[in-house]
Design an enzyme around this catalytic site. Structure first.
Site, mmCIF file in Angstrom:
data_model
loop_
_atom_site.group_PDB
_atom_site.id
_atom_site.type_symbol
_atom_site.label_atom_id
_atom_site.label_comp_id
_atom_site.label_asym_id
_atom_site.label_seq_id
_atom_site.Cartn_x
_atom_site.Cartn_y
_atom_site.Cartn_z
ATOM 1 C CD GLU A 1 1.101 -5.370 -9.607
ATOM 2 O OE1 GLU A 1 1.666 -4.267 -9.498
ATOM 3 O OE2 GLU A 1 0.733 -6.032 -8.632
ATOM 4 C CD GLU B 1 -1.536 2.083 -6.882
ATOM 5 O OE1 GLU B 1 -1.862 1.691 -5.754
ATOM 6 O OE2 GLU B 1 -0.629 1.565 -7.542
#
Length: 368
Positions: free
Chosen positions: A188, A278
């Site tokens: 990520e 997120e």
């Protein structure tokens, strides 16, 4: 979140930054919500030189073989690869980029590590670049539309200062993943804004990432940031497989890599790519958080108001990056009344395939 997928069962979230989840319990959980051990302002082992940055940060230039990754037994006999053999085709940059690299730089053969102290960010202070890994929550989606393998992902990510409450976080990132949920491997990369020190491990504190760049300290502030209905800034992030390693490139600089050998399923290729945002919702006072995602505005508000990912692309087995087709991106929002996402494609302003995403969080419609 928009994503490309080729496995039956996929795990995803609304987010984007940099990290990895590998080898089961051998590596620490990069997103466990618990207090982090404070290392204080102590000079790090292997420090060759110390620099005071222009923003007041203290930077230790640490011998590259004494960086935190080498404290893990897995890296005992690891030989660092200083750069990939070549840069894949299709890695390109555009204007309006935020500043990541400061005027100082550490000597070659060292890497810069920013000193941190306990509770130095009692409130959200800004946006930081991090490598970190794994996931906070699981959501599942069954999709068989896409089949194939992926060797990389790229996008230019709009940077903002979202409002973040208490110990929560808000982030935007690219996510490469492979494997079933119970053994999921992820890589990520992106930016995060949070109260810090209480939402997992960051930067080089998470084992697995080997930094080779001597000009940038992970965890340093990104600036300038975008403003509503004003000038926009973004960072160009590229992840790709080369010489058996997964490389991270930011702007024109190679930052470092995750050795392919530490992974089970990502040892060869990724089966899914996610682009999005997120937030961590701790449900303060019993309802959904007011922590913002992206700019704090919904994706349908468009350029200058909503946060975006532009020039979304992927690398296949040709070894070159290709533009993702808008129709190949599936969108998903776990709570569309709190945060949403929209996909678009045009040739104006160098955006190509892009998404707008974000939202304000708690409202009359977004209560639970």
């Amino acid at each position: 979140m928009a994503y490309i997928i080729n496995n039956k069962l996929a795990c995803f979230m609304f987010f984007l930054f940099a990290s990895s989840y590998v080898l089961g319990d051998t590596f620490t959980d990069g997103r466990r919500i618990e207090p982090m051990k404070n290392t204080g302002l102590i000079k790090r082992k292997g420090t060759i030189k110390t620099i005071e940055g222009e923003d007041g940060d203290i930077i230790d230039c640490v011998d590259i073989y004494q960086q935190p990754a080498f404290e893990h037994p897995f890296f005992k006999n690891h030989t660092i690869q200083m750069k990939p053999s070549s840069i894949p085709g299709g890695v390109k940059m555009n204007s309006s980029q935020a500043k990541l690299f400061q005027d100082w730089q550490c000597p070659k053969g060292t890497i810069p590590i920013r000193r941190e102290q306990e509770d130095e960010y009692p409130h959200p202070r800004g946006v930081k670049w991090i490598p970190r890994r794994t996931q906070l929550n699981h959501n599942f989606y069954d999709n068989r539309r896409h089949e194939g393998v992926f060797y990389g992902a790229r996008s230019s990510i709009n940077v903002w200062r979202p409002v973040v409450y208490d110990t929560e976080f808000s982030l935007a990132q690219i996510w490469l993943s492979a494997g079933p949920d119970e053994e999921l491997n992820t890589i990520e990369a992106g930016w995060i804004s949070d109260g810090y020190k209480r939402t997992g491990c960051y930067n080089l504190h998470c084992p697995g990432f080997v930094q080779v760049n001597h000009k940038y300290a992970l965890g340093s502030l990104i600036k300038p940031l975008s403003s509503y209905s004003a000038r926009q800034f973004d960072i160009w992030i590229t992840l790709y497989k080369k010489n058996g390693n997964w490389w991270l490139q930011v702007q024109q600089q190679v930052i470092g890599y995750w050795p392919g050998s530490i992974f089970n399923y990502l040892a060869s290729t990724a089966t899914r790519i996610d682009f999005g945002g997120e937030v961590y919702n701790s449900e303060p006072t019993g309802h959904h958080t007011k922590t913002q995602m992206g700019s704090g505005h919904f994706g349908n508000e468009g350029y200058g108001k909503a946060s975006f990912f532009r020039n979304i692309g992927y690398m296949d087995n040709s070894g070159k990056f290709k533009d993702a087709e808008a129709q190949s991106l599936n969108t998903y929002a776990t709570r569309p009344l709190c945060y949403n996402v929209e996909v678009s494609n045009n040739t104006l302003g160098g955006f190509r395939t892009h998404i707008y995403f974000g939202g304000p969080g708690y409202s009359k419609l977004c209560a639970v």
